[in-house]
Write a protein that holds these residues in place. Sequence first.
Motif, short mmCIF file in Angstrom:
data_model
loop_
_atom_site.label_atom_id
_atom_site.label_comp_id
_atom_site.label_asym_id
_atom_site.label_seq_id
_atom_site.Cartn_x
_atom_site.Cartn_y
_atom_site.Cartn_z
N GLY B 333 55.24 14.58 7.39
CA GLY B 333 55.83 13.55 8.23
C GLY B 333 57.47 14.22 8.41
O GLY B 333 57.65 14.96 9.49
N LEU B 334 58.22 13.49 7.69
CA LEU B 334 59.74 13.87 7.65
C LEU B 334 60.20 14.27 6.24
O LEU B 334 59.79 13.44 5.29
N VAL B 335 61.02 15.36 6.53
CA VAL B 335 61.94 15.30 4.89
C VAL B 335 63.39 15.39 5.29
O VAL B 335 63.78 16.45 5.76
N PRO B 336 64.06 14.41 4.81
CA PRO B 336 65.45 14.37 4.72
C PRO B 336 66.13 15.51 4.01
O PRO B 336 65.27 15.97 2.95
N ARG B 337 67.02 16.27 4.55
CA ARG B 337 67.47 17.61 3.69
C ARG B 337 67.70 17.25 2.32
O ARG B 337 67.40 17.82 1.57
N GLU B 338 68.38 16.04 2.12
CA GLU B 338 68.73 15.71 0.61
C GLU B 338 67.63 15.53 -0.41
O GLU B 338 67.66 15.58 -1.66
#
Lengths: 347, 571
Positions: B333-338
């Motif tokens: 779905g989503l992966v925040p950069r950090e």
Amino acid sequence: MGGRDSGEPALGRRGRDKSKSTRTAVSAWRERENVDGAAIDVGVIVLRSSGCAHSRDGGCSMCGYNVESREGVAGHDLEEQFLKAAPPLEDVRFLKIYTSGSFLDEREIPSCFREKVLKWCAERHARLLVETRAEFVSEEAMTAIAGIHDDLEVAIGLESANDKVLKYAINKNMTVKDFDRAAATVKKAGAALRSYVLLKPPFLTEAEALEDAIATTKHAALQSDTISINPVNVQRGTTVESLWRNWAYRPPWLWSVVEVLNSCTSLERKIVCEPTGGGKARGAHNCGQCDGDILQSIREHTISQNRTSIKIPECGCREIWESVMELEGLVADGTVDLQRMFRNRGD
Amino acid sequence: MRFEINARDGLARRGELELDGVVHGTPTIAFVDTWKHTAPKDGLKLRQSSLAKEGDIGISPSGFSLSPHEGEPEIEVGYRGSPFAADVSEGGFAILDGVSGLSLDSRRFVDAIEAMKNRRLLKPAFCPVIGLPSRLAFLSYCGIDVFDSIPLIMAAENGQYLNSDGAIPVDRIKELPCECASCAEGIADVKGLLKHNISVATNELRLVRNHIALGTLRELVESRIRAETWQVQSLRVLDLEHSHLQEVHAPIKGARFTASSKESLHRPDVARWRRRLVDRYRRPDKADTLVLLPCSARKPYSISPSHRRFRDAIFNSGRAHAVHEVIVTSPLGLVPRELELFYPARDYDIPVTGHWDRDEQAMVQELVRWLVESQRYKAIISHLGSERDLVNEVVDDCIDTSDGDPNARGSLSKLEDTVREQAPNGGGGTRRRTRAADDLSSIARFQFGDAGDALTAGASAAGRWPAMKIVRDGIQLGAVSHQRGMISMTLPGAAIVGSKDAYCVEIDDFLPKGNLFAIGVEDATDDIRIGDDAVIRHAGDVRAVGVARMTPVEMRAADRGEAVHIRHRAR
């Protein structure tokens, strides 16, 4: 009005009355049976009664006959059923009355009606066979009926001579001792005794069921004149049916039926066996190829009362049956229909 | 009888079953040994208790049997589940009962697995009758340890040539797709067919045991279940309706995997990722300009050529500290950069065609909607490829910089310009440092929940990405482990997380010398997953910190096995 409504009476196969009218018998037919060495015509009437006393507290695991019963069937209803069904059978020398319950249970079959049936048979010198659960067989009841008609056969379901099977597999609510007492009472009153032996109650493996039926037949032979071997068929609304639907029950193989019958060759008793639904998925069956031949042999065996072994036809499914006999006891939990689970889908 | 679990992969486990001194690696097959079908010489045997020898699994005759009850059986048959009889006492195995019905009804099967695992997790799980070779991977995945050979025999009796992907009627086989001893001779009879069936099943279990050890069983399962609808249904129901059961057993750091089937979208580790975003995630404090980016085949994303270009553009804007890069991807779905190092963000592979199926679209849209609603950005920039339309559609006032081609020179300079316009001004080293601390807070929160906030409160970041350290008052509280992609705590860090009663294993009053074994565990908090950093303490006093090796349920109940692999010990 649907196109199928042609005004015919609501009769199913074998003239079974599905209307559940309290004034019409469930069904009536003629069949052949060997009586005193000769095959004769026998009349059978299945009356619609108020039902088996035991079905009200759970009933037996394989018995779905209570679907034929109706609450509030009174003596005059039974009389009307009987008087409608009996005349076509009038010339028979042997009449069987089934009630899907107990003929000797006065709540089910009022004594006034009981007496009428007995007199009817006495007048015609026809032997009468009635069925009952053991608990309704008392000296009193036996004296009463034997006093009206002296050519009587009383049929009692022993099912199994193993109390654990009676209790935990069948839920019969009867012990072997109860049966023995009732059997003796029947004999003492001068009536003939017919015992029912069940082949393959639920929760038993094929091998256990075979062993159990053979042992039960031996036990029944102690007092019975006739032993009826009844392979379980899957009846509607029963514990057996729900197991069968889960592939956790398979009606007995015809190989097993033959084994039981062949174990009786030395018994000097009449042995009858008419597998209900034989060859079909809900009745005793084999692979579908050899069923017809074996059923024919079983039928001939019952009619002739020859004490020779039933010839075993050659069929590949015997190997499968032999494997099932060995393997089922090693199933870690519950019972399974190993054949249904693993047969080729193309079969 | 002794049963020890050596490796876990979700509910599946690789273990040792010891009977009378003979040890068998599980999952394994107990071979029934009968007059008609003798069992292979080596290997576990299942016999009637009266015939059982040392090392066999003995099975009692049923209560209906006329033969006397001899020997001490490992499996007590009783009255075979008759409703008219009381239940018999449970023996050494957890037995899946009513298997024929379960093999007809996926939902009931999965319910039975859940019930078995909730009640008798530590017992070796025995699955009679239904263990065909094509099902061994899936059934092992459900946590079955022992099968029997009945299906192999009955299939042979019915002329079925078994394979790991199903069965072929032996009389219709054109060529034998196998080189086992029996096939080499050409299968002549039922005995020969049975030998092949046994060979296929034992090979499949070898494969299964290997995959469990590697932590990759799920992929084998996703391929094997195609053999029949029952298996596909069962896995789907297990994923959708029993996600909790699977999630508590799924390791927090697993093996790399390929998400190449419809079922991959609901892998427990993938489902947990999406769930955790919603339950725990909070963006880095200052990063209030969102840039949505496409994923890359190379992982972690930031080492891929495309992401280097994106990052260069963002860096050149001079506002990188205020930018929150979030990667849009399936199945996560989503992966925040950090979080890009956190499992499974850098450990999955997915076939990319540019076509998103409806399930993926809905999943991504739902998460994007959640992100923009919950994280309150000042500006939203969409720099996407094939997923552009479906994302832009659900974000009201987003600025599109990619024009459908995020790697085009024009798009990249548009991204740079737009960031410069949208993000608040300011710069310099201090901001970069604070941003690094914010990123660590985000990781800590994702990993430890609220206790993560405590771990990073008032702390600063030291070191270079990815080996960032959490430091407060000159004391290191933890560091991101490049290998695990998550925070490893020091003892002082453990004291902080422990003070929130999170990720704690309670022990008796001793100092662990080696690793912590289950026998020494008094209690464990429910939030711990296999692979998680866990605080070992006694009455509030931190004694050690290490990596959990079993689930908290097992830690509490088990008498043997390593519970926590210890990294630091108090002295």
